[in-house]
Design a protein around this motif. Sequence first.
Motif, PDB file in Angstrom:
ATOM      1  N   UNK A 162       0.963  -1.452   0.086  1.00  0.00           N
ATOM      2  CA  UNK A 162      -0.016  -0.387   0.043  1.00  0.00           C
ATOM      3  C   UNK A 162       0.779   1.218   0.067  1.00  0.00           C
ATOM      4  N   UNK A 163       1.872   1.119  -0.295  1.00  0.00           N
ATOM      5  CA  UNK A 163       3.212   2.159   0.175  1.00  0.00           C
ATOM      6  C   UNK A 163       2.991   2.900  -0.880  1.00  0.00           C
ATOM      7  N   UNK A 167       2.348   7.367  -0.520  1.00  0.00           N
ATOM      8  CA  UNK A 167       3.284   8.220  -0.960  1.00  0.00           C
ATOM      9  C   UNK A 167       2.935   8.838  -2.478  1.00  0.00           C
ATOM     10  N   UNK A 168       1.326   8.216  -3.161  1.00  0.00           N
ATOM     11  CA  UNK A 168       0.186   9.533  -4.544  1.00  0.00           C
ATOM     12  C   UNK A 168       0.155  10.654  -3.602  1.00  0.00           C
ATOM     13  N   UNK A 169      -0.484  10.207  -2.073  1.00  0.00           N
ATOM     14  CA  UNK A 169      -1.365  11.477  -1.534  1.00  0.00           C
ATOM     15  C   UNK A 169       0.210  12.216  -0.607  1.00  0.00           C
ATOM     16  N   UNK A 203     -10.009   5.017   1.589  1.00  0.00           N
ATOM     17  CA  UNK A 203     -10.494   3.678   1.247  1.00  0.00           C
ATOM     18  C   UNK A 203      -9.841   2.389   1.589  1.00  0.00           C
ATOM     19  N   UNK A 204      -8.305   2.846   0.934  1.00  0.00           N
ATOM     20  CA  UNK A 204      -7.585   1.409   1.117  1.00  0.00           C
ATOM     21  C   UNK A 204      -7.578   0.698   2.416  1.00  0.00           C
ATOM     22  N   UNK A 205      -6.930   2.066   3.282  1.00  0.00           N
ATOM     23  CA  UNK A 205      -7.020   1.327   4.602  1.00  0.00           C
ATOM     24  C   UNK A 205      -8.328   1.249   6.135  1.00  0.00           C
ATOM     25  N   UNK A 206      -9.347   2.025   5.284  1.00  0.00           N
ATOM     26  CA  UNK A 206     -10.387   1.579   5.661  1.00  0.00           C
ATOM     27  C   UNK A 206     -10.661   0.190   6.057  1.00  0.00           C
TER      28      UNK A 206
END
Length: 430
Positions: A162-163, A167-169, A203-206
Amino acid sequence: MATGRYDDEVAALATPLGDPGDLDVLLDRVGDARVVMLGEASHGTHEFYTWRAAVTRRLVEEKGFSFVAVEGDWPDCDRVDRSVRCRTDAPADPRDALTTFERWPTWMWANEEVADFARWLRAHNARVAEADRAGFHGLDVYSLWESLREILTWLREHDPEQVPTALAAYRCFQPYGEDAQRYALATRFVPTSCEDEVVDLLVRLRVRAAADGADRFGAWQNAEVVAGAERYYRAMVRGGRESWNVRDRHMDDTLDRLLAHYGPQARAVVWAHNTHVGDARATDMVDAGEVNIGQLARERHGPDQVVLVGFGTHHGTVLAGDAWGAPVEVMRVPPARRHSLEEALHAAAPEQALFVFPSTPQADLLSHELDHRAIGVVYHPDRESWGNYVPTVLGDRYDAFCWIDESRALRPLRVRRSSPSEPETFPSGV
């Protein structure tokens, strides 16, 4: 309206406060409530912090409350939480965690009063099973870059796939040099923002947090902070009062996530300014379309499950700055202005007193609108003749009230010099 007319009501409602045993009437009022919010009329008053701590100790020890949630940043408070819950990756003394606070005003939580409470909480937790240890968490929305860094650090160790998303954010915000106001102004004049990157990360972390444990919850919460901060700063530069509502709704949502995370029997103590704790519908905030966490908690959980406790003082000293980012100083709190709630209590209440209100207020003191003092982290005592007061219906705004006639300033810890670059909060740092 003469405040002397309330003398008999004040005397009848007041319980003198001398030691924590005098809080029995408040604990009876709490009963089985799930949320207790403890306010403060300033962010810099010794007695507000020490009496909140006294109430909280009894709630944790006698009623099994699960955590304390404060008007502070998640990453900073997470270091304190790890210490008070006796984590091996945290300082053995919570005071050391408090001295790492960097965002102005550091002294709002990095003070001797909070250090004393955090040390007590760690000692309490050391005596109970790990699953029953009470936490210490931040509700606020400001830590955009700190939370992004925390997410990256966590993902690199636990979820490297998920890094790239994180990083994009981070890279989207990077051109603004960790200056929230610069980012927010850019979104106002250029039709672009980092919202899409933040939403993707969130969304991914949720999704993953729903299936994983406590550490994953922290990463998810930091993503929620980044999303909330991005909304907050964009709202702030547009002007008006929308940013206030973004912030308080974020704090309310964070509190709800914490309750769900701790489990169906979880109970929470909240520490925040009266302007957040006292139901906004009982003040002139409602005319401006503002909400706060006291109102939102009553609406979410039901008024019988939420106890709101306000605090006030007539005169004394307070810790504050004379401008945003200015050095902290001990300032004089002048006697409250005429016809205010504080003048009425000064005339007839004991020097320290607790008021627990009936469920249907009948007394004029509780049902009339009176001006009620509110001091932020930025304070000018000489301007009190036209500012610092919130029109309030006391019995509707709170369920109980803690009164300190003469109050003293907080005792700040020595911390690293903080940067004043963080934009000033609205209104006046409360």
